[in-house]
Each structure stands twice: as C-alpha cells, then as structure tokens.
Design a protein around this motif. Structure first.
Motif, short mmCIF file in Angstrom:
data_model
loop_
_atom_site.label_atom_id
_atom_site.label_comp_id
_atom_site.label_asym_id
_atom_site.label_seq_id
_atom_site.Cartn_x
_atom_site.Cartn_y
_atom_site.Cartn_z
N ASN A 80 -7.18 -16.24 -6.63
CA ASN A 80 -7.40 -17.82 -5.97
C ASN A 80 -6.48 -17.78 -4.69
O ASN A 80 -7.10 -18.52 -3.86
CB ASN A 80 -6.58 -18.51 -7.10
N MET A 81 -5.44 -17.24 -4.46
CA MET A 81 -5.00 -17.08 -3.27
C MET A 81 -5.39 -16.48 -1.94
O MET A 81 -5.71 -16.90 -1.02
CB MET A 81 -3.46 -16.28 -3.26
N LEU A 82 -6.38 -15.21 -2.64
CA LEU A 82 -7.05 -14.68 -1.76
C LEU A 82 -8.45 -15.53 -1.15
O LEU A 82 -8.99 -15.44 -0.04
CB LEU A 82 -7.62 -13.24 -2.14
N ARG A 83 -8.98 -16.19 -2.45
CA ARG A 83 -9.98 -17.03 -1.89
C ARG A 83 -9.71 -18.34 -1.04
O ARG A 83 -10.31 -18.59 -0.13
CB ARG A 83 -10.76 -17.49 -3.18
N ARG A 84 -8.62 -19.11 -1.26
CA ARG A 84 -8.22 -20.19 -0.42
C ARG A 84 -7.48 -19.91 0.77
O ARG A 84 -7.93 -20.73 1.77
CB ARG A 84 -7.02 -20.86 -1.55
N GLU A 85 -6.83 -18.87 0.99
CA GLU A 85 -6.12 -18.67 2.27
C GLU A 85 -6.28 -17.00 2.45
O GLU A 85 -5.48 -16.15 2.82
CB GLU A 85 -4.88 -19.09 2.29
N PRO A 86 -7.59 -16.49 2.82
CA PRO A 86 -7.82 -15.03 3.28
C PRO A 86 -7.07 -14.62 4.27
O PRO A 86 -6.66 -13.63 4.49
CB PRO A 86 -9.37 -14.94 3.38
N GLU A 87 -6.76 -15.57 5.31
CA GLU A 87 -5.76 -15.20 6.52
C GLU A 87 -4.80 -14.97 6.20
O GLU A 87 -3.86 -14.24 7.02
CB GLU A 87 -6.39 -16.43 7.56
N VAL A 88 -4.23 -15.53 5.39
CA VAL A 88 -2.74 -15.38 5.10
C VAL A 88 -2.54 -14.08 4.27
O VAL A 88 -1.69 -13.01 4.29
CB VAL A 88 -2.06 -16.52 4.30
N TYR A 89 -3.27 -14.12 2.95
CA TYR A 89 -3.12 -13.07 2.04
C TYR A 89 -3.90 -11.92 2.01
O TYR A 89 -3.53 -10.96 1.35
CB TYR A 89 -3.30 -13.97 0.71
N GLY A 90 -4.86 -11.80 2.86
CA GLY A 90 -6.09 -10.83 2.90
C GLY A 90 -5.25 -9.42 3.06
O GLY A 90 -5.54 -8.57 2.73
N PRO A 91 -4.40 -9.46 4.39
CA PRO A 91 -3.85 -8.17 4.72
C PRO A 91 -2.88 -7.78 3.43
O PRO A 91 -2.49 -6.45 3.55
CB PRO A 91 -2.98 -8.81 5.74
N PHE A 92 -2.58 -8.45 2.50
CA PHE A 92 -1.72 -8.03 1.43
C PHE A 92 -2.33 -8.08 0.06
O PHE A 92 -1.87 -7.78 -0.78
CB PHE A 92 -0.74 -8.90 1.27
N ALA A 93 -3.71 -7.76 0.10
CA ALA A 93 -4.61 -7.76 -0.90
C ALA A 93 -4.07 -6.64 -1.93
O ALA A 93 -4.39 -6.66 -3.16
CB ALA A 93 -5.97 -7.65 -0.55
N ASN A 94 -3.86 -5.41 -1.20
CA ASN A 94 -3.32 -4.39 -2.19
C ASN A 94 -1.97 -4.40 -2.97
O ASN A 94 -1.43 -3.73 -3.37
CB ASN A 94 -3.60 -2.99 -1.33
N GLY A 95 -1.23 -5.63 -2.56
CA GLY A 95 -0.19 -5.71 -2.93
C GLY A 95 1.18 -5.17 -2.03
O GLY A 95 0.66 -4.27 -1.47
N ILE A 96 1.99 -5.44 -2.65
CA ILE A 96 3.24 -4.66 -2.19
C ILE A 96 4.20 -4.14 -3.35
O ILE A 96 4.43 -4.94 -4.45
CB ILE A 96 4.35 -5.54 -1.47
N PRO A 97 4.49 -2.84 -3.42
CA PRO A 97 5.06 -2.17 -4.69
C PRO A 97 6.41 -2.75 -4.75
O PRO A 97 7.12 -3.16 -3.96
CB PRO A 97 5.00 -0.76 -4.44
N GLY A 98 7.13 -2.60 -5.99
CA GLY A 98 8.20 -3.05 -6.38
C GLY A 98 9.25 -2.22 -5.65
O GLY A 98 9.05 -1.01 -5.44
N GLY A 99 10.42 -2.80 -5.12
CA GLY A 99 11.24 -2.26 -4.13
C GLY A 99 11.87 -3.21 -3.33
O GLY A 99 12.04 -4.34 -3.49
N LEU A 100 12.57 -2.82 -2.48
CA LEU A 100 13.44 -3.63 -1.55
C LEU A 100 12.72 -4.46 -0.56
O LEU A 100 13.09 -5.69 -0.25
CB LEU A 100 14.47 -2.91 -0.76
N ALA A 101 11.26 -4.23 -0.47
CA ALA A 101 10.49 -5.11 0.31
C ALA A 101 9.59 -5.99 -0.45
O ALA A 101 8.88 -6.72 -0.03
CB ALA A 101 9.85 -4.29 1.34
N SER A 102 9.81 -6.01 -1.62
CA SER A 102 9.03 -6.78 -2.56
C SER A 102 9.44 -8.23 -2.54
O SER A 102 10.58 -8.63 -2.31
CB SER A 102 9.09 -6.46 -3.94
N PRO A 103 8.27 -9.31 -2.49
CA PRO A 103 8.67 -10.70 -2.28
C PRO A 103 9.30 -11.28 -3.50
O PRO A 103 10.07 -12.18 -3.35
CB PRO A 103 7.54 -11.29 -2.02
N LEU A 104 9.40 -10.46 -4.56
CA LEU A 104 9.91 -10.83 -5.98
C LEU A 104 11.41 -10.27 -6.06
O LEU A 104 11.93 -10.61 -6.90
CB LEU A 104 9.07 -10.41 -7.04
#
Length: 258
Positions: free
Chosen positions: A136-160
């Motif tokens: 849903n995020m990719l569909r609604r705002e592809p310009e924002v989330y498209g570059p992160f479609a493959n995700g960010i692995p767990g670790g120091l740079a994870s948004p969570l």
C-alpha cells in the motif's frame, strides 16, 4: 554482519534512517543529519550500548532535558498494572507497575501514531527488526518508498531501531508499532514519520520489561489534560517533513559491511 565501527557517513545514515516510517499510514522520510557523537558525559542509562553485534551510540544530554528521559514515577492514570498506556499528547508511554508506580518513557508520535485510537495487544517482539514498505505504501507514494522497495535489514540503520513491539487487534496485525529511533530530535514531538518511537536505549529497556500479550491503551486528550495538566498535554511541536536519499542509507550499510 560482524562488529561495526561507524563512520561519519554511517552516523549520518542512522539519523536519517531513524525518521523513515515503520508504519503503513505515513509518507515522509527525513534528510541527512550528520553528527559525531561524543562518547563521554552521558546521562545515566543513555550511554553507548553494546547490544549483540552492534554498538549503539549514546544519546547526548541535549535531547534528555527535563521530562525527556526515562523515569520511574507515581502513576496517576487509570490503567491496571501490566498495561502500557500511551499519551500521544504529552508524548509519554507508561508501563504500569504493581506497586502504583510506572515507568515513563518520552516518545515521538508519528503521523501514523496519531491515528492510533483503539486498544491493541503486543503479539510479536523483535530485536533489531528490519523494515520494508508495504504494498500500500509503494502504491500510494512510489516516489517516496520505491527506492526502499527491497527493504532495510535489521541493524543500526533500520528505521525500527533496536527493538520492535508489534500491535495486533485480535489476530490481525494493525501495522502500528512501538519501536526505536535514531532521529533523536523527534522524541517529545510529533508530526514526523513512523508510529510510536522511543530512544533506542528506552525501547531496549521497555522490551525487556513487557511480555507478549501486553495490552496497549491510548489516552484521550481530555484524559491527558486531566491527568498531566493542560501545558503538558500540549507538549512538543509539529516537525516538518524532510527527505533523505536512499544512497545515504544503502551507502552506509555497504560501509559497515565492508
């Protein structure tokens, strides 16, 4: 990934990644904020933390002024022991103890977090969770989330951040999260991306205290005024959206893996 020594570029990525949304209802990412963090003179409980294979930077005292730090307080709310109560207006999360006290944590309330209203239950807990935008995020705002479609692995740079508590309504994942952040300036404020966010040192502390099955209750504005007072119920400010390039995040991941 083995032990990590973070470069200046890596610390910039941490601050930037901290503001990527971990929830499915928000649409902002934050610009690069670079800073070398001094490794001395930290407030107790907020210094550097060696957590498994990661070295988590400390939180500078400028972000911990006044009530903007973890405290054991007399609980004056309405919930039973063992419940998490979130006050999105005073920007606090309370974990209620049996003796009438509560652990109070300062929080950042993202745009998604501000829409959380119903009582939920923690059904999943993750250490160093990875993040991936939903369909849903990719569909609604592809310009924002498209570059992160493959995700960010767990670790120091994870948004969570360092820990994630996943909120469910019955057996249904609500896509709301209580999680860590590297966007230190967001704590005590609202309007940023994400759900309910804590300093990484605080989410680690909370994670170790709460079991699966913990109920999470959201305090209303009227109750926030009644319990915390009008001034505290209007604590913090609305933060403007900022943008971060994916090269900042993925470049730092490559640096740390090298």
């Amino acid at each position: 990934m083995g032990g990590i020594t973070m470069t200046r570029r890596g610390f910039a990525a941490l601050a930037a990644a901290g503001a990527l949304t971990g929830c499915a209802r928000s649409g902002e990412v934050f610009e690069e904020v670079g800073a070398d963090v001094a490794q001395s003179n930290f407030v107790e409980g907020y210094g550097p933390v060696a957590d498994g294979e990661y070295l988590l930077p400390g939180v500078p005292s400028e972000y911990l002024e006044g009530v903007n730090r973890r405290s054991l307080v007399a609980y004056t709310g309405d919930q039973a022991p063992g419940v998490i109560e979130i006050d999105p207006f005073a920007k606090f999360l309370f974990f209620v103890n049996e003796d009438g006290s509560a652990w109070r944590y300062p929080i950042a309330v993202g745009r998604a977090g501000k829409t959380l209203r119903s009582t939920t239950t923690i059904r999943r807990k993750e250490e160093w969770p990875g993040w991936q935008p939903t369909a849903n995020m990719l569909r609604r705002e592809p310009e924002v989330y498209g570059p992160f479609a493959n995700g960010i692995p767990g670790g120091l740079a994870s948004p969570l951040g360092a820990r994630g508590l996943y909120l469910y309504s019955g057996s249904r994942d609500t896509f709301y999260r209580i999680h860590g952040t590297n966007d230190l300036g967001s704590i005590g404020n609202s309007g940023s991306a994400g759900c309910i966010r804590l300093f990484n040192q605080d989410i680690i502390d909370l994670y170790d205290r709460v079991p699966l099955g913990t109920r999470v209750v959201i305090r209303t504005y009227e109750d926030s005024v009644r319990i915390e007072g009008e001034a505290m119920a209007n604590r913090g400010m609305e933060l403007p959206p900022k943008i971060v390039s994916p090269e900042t995040i993925y470049g730092a991941l490559e640096d740390s893996a090298g």
